[in-house]
Every structure is written in C-alpha cells, then in structure tokens.
Design an enzyme around this catalytic site. Structure first.
Site, short mmCIF file in Angstrom:
data_model
loop_
_atom_site.label_atom_id
_atom_site.label_comp_id
_atom_site.label_asym_id
_atom_site.label_seq_id
_atom_site.Cartn_x
_atom_site.Cartn_y
_atom_site.Cartn_z
N CYS A 100 35.93 36.82 42.27
CA CYS A 100 36.28 37.30 43.23
C CYS A 100 34.22 37.06 43.65
O CYS A 100 34.13 35.23 43.07
CB CYS A 100 36.01 38.24 44.11
SG CYS A 100 36.43 37.86 46.25
N HIS A 192 41.28 39.90 42.36
CA HIS A 192 40.72 41.64 41.46
C HIS A 192 41.53 42.04 39.95
O HIS A 192 42.63 42.90 40.91
CB HIS A 192 40.15 41.69 42.91
CG HIS A 192 38.93 42.26 43.69
ND1 HIS A 192 37.93 42.57 42.82
CD2 HIS A 192 39.38 41.54 44.73
CE1 HIS A 192 37.37 41.98 44.19
NE2 HIS A 192 37.73 41.13 44.88
N GLU A 194 40.47 44.73 38.53
CA GLU A 194 40.80 45.87 38.19
C GLU A 194 40.31 46.76 39.44
O GLU A 194 40.92 47.71 39.13
CB GLU A 194 38.94 46.27 37.87
CG GLU A 194 38.12 45.82 39.06
CD GLU A 194 37.45 44.15 39.97
OE1 GLU A 194 36.97 44.58 40.72
OE2 GLU A 194 38.40 43.08 39.91
#
Length: 250
Positions: A100, A192, A194
């Site tokens: 990001c 993202h 994660e």
C-alpha cells in the site's frame, strides 16, 4: 548449521485498539502472515522516527514497508528519511516488499509518479488481474500463475505512472498499477495481503467515525466480503517466495 534469516518491518502506521488487543500489534500481524519458524524479525516504527543504523542494514535478508494513513508523496521528515533508506537498500539490492503506502514509496524512489487516486479511494475486497505475460513460469507464484487474485484494498492514493525500470505485474478496472516489481529485489503491492475481514471492518468503522467516509459507502465496502474471501494463501506464497529468495524471478 543454517544461518538464521533476519527480516525487518518498517511500520508506517499506529496500532489500532483492536489490533493491539487481538493481535498484540501490527508487527504480529505481519510476522504471522509472512514469517516462518526459525527466523528473526525486528520492528522499526518509522512513523515515530525509529530506523535501523545504516551499518546494520546488511544483517537483514529482507524488509517490509507497511501501509499508512500518511501520503507517500508527503515530505514529513520520517517519510523523506524512509525514502533515503530505501534508496540505500536499492543500491544494496536488498529484498524489499512494499505494501500500500510502501508500494507507492518504492515507486516514488525509483522515479515513478504517485498521488491521489484518479478514480477515488477504494476499500473492500477486490479482484485484480495478473499481467501473466510479465510473469515467468516457476517464479514467485509457483508452478501456475493465476489470472486474477482477490485482495483487501484500503487506500486513497495510487501509483499514477510506473518508472521505466519497473515491470507491471497486476492491474484492475479501477487502478492501472496494483502490483509491480523493480528488478529482482523490490516487489510492491497496492492491496493488503496481511489484512483479514476483522481488521478491514475495524478500519472502515474508524474511518466512518472520523467522518472520512459516508455510511452507505462503508456498507458497500463491508458487503464485498459477505460471500468472498481474499486469496491469502496465494499471497502468502508469493510474498514468502520473494522475501526468502526461493526463486530468482517473478
């Protein structure tokens, strides 16, 4: 004896209440997603001015730059210092995964153009198209390259133009640059890998409470995850293969 691999997270955001309570902080979110047994991971809160010493950079096998509420095109002292550090890592050909904000930082230091997203901010689960012609068989994706992957998105800025040295790896109907590589040592992802549903929903609620998003848009963002999930396993495989140097190419 196998030498212990060492990695560092450059955290460019503050831990939210939920993330601290549920996961013990974003550092644990990243390590649980990208780390493996026997590795050593260090945390540098770059948003608070914490950076490694230049003499210690060579000790690390790879680095991750997290997302942030700040603009990657900003000129805050810590952002400028992060850019300078990444330029050193580029010269050293160190593995850096930018996520990001980190995705945009890597493009910035390589001469790309970044700024406010031309078609507006994005939040929710999205499908991005893999530029399969740019991906070599047997690379970080594994034996078979997918045509598309689902990933959680949460950003208001974008890479407007990639530098000439970059290779476009993924795009979407809303953004021209969803993933890119710079040589074999920099990999950047706009989404993202994660994040999970719980983290996304907490961010959405926080953004609404700050009056940065209308409730109807928040509801639409949450609705994208009603019957779908991000391709977390495939993203983990891709990012781990890159960071650990298991193959030399995408």
């Amino acid at each position: 004896m196998v030498e212990q691999k060492r990695f560092a997270l450059f955290l460019a955001t503050c831990d939210s209440t939920l993330v601290k309570k549920t996961y013990g902080g974003y550092f644990n979110v990243f390590v649980s997603t990208f780390g493996e047994e026997g590795e050593h991971w260090d945390l540098f809160r770059v948003i608070d001015g914490e950076f490694p010493e230049e003499k210690d950079l060579d000790k690390y096998d790879g680095f991750i730059i997290s997302g942030s509420l700040h603009d990657a095109f900003g000129d805050d002292d810590w952002i400028i210092k992060l850019c300078t550090l990444c330029q050193k890592l580029d010269d050293m050909k160190k593995k850096v995964l930018g996520i990001c904000f980190g995705h945009q930082i890597l493009s910035r230091i390589k001469g790309g153009k970044i700024g406010r997203a031309r078609r507006g901010a994005d939040m929710g689960l999205r499908s991005i198209t893999i530029a399969t012609d740019s991906v070599k068989p047997g690379g970080y994706f594994g034996d078979k390259t997918p045509n598309s992957l689902a990933i959680i998105k949460c950003h208001q800025d974008e890479v407007l133009e990639l530098p000439e040295s970059a290779t476009l790896l993924a795009y979407s109907d809303k953004y021209n640059v969803e993933m890119a590589s710079f040589g074999d040592h920099f990999l950047s992802i706009q989404g993202h890998p994660e994040y999970n549903k719980e983290i996304l929903f907490e961010i959405i609620d926080r953004v609404v409470s700050l009056k940065l998003m209308e409730q109807d848009l928040a509801d639409k963002a949450k609705a994208t995850m009603e019957d779908a999930e991000p391709d977390r396993k495939q993203w983990q495989t891709l990012c781990k293969n890159f960071l650990k140097g298991r193959t030399d190419q995408l």
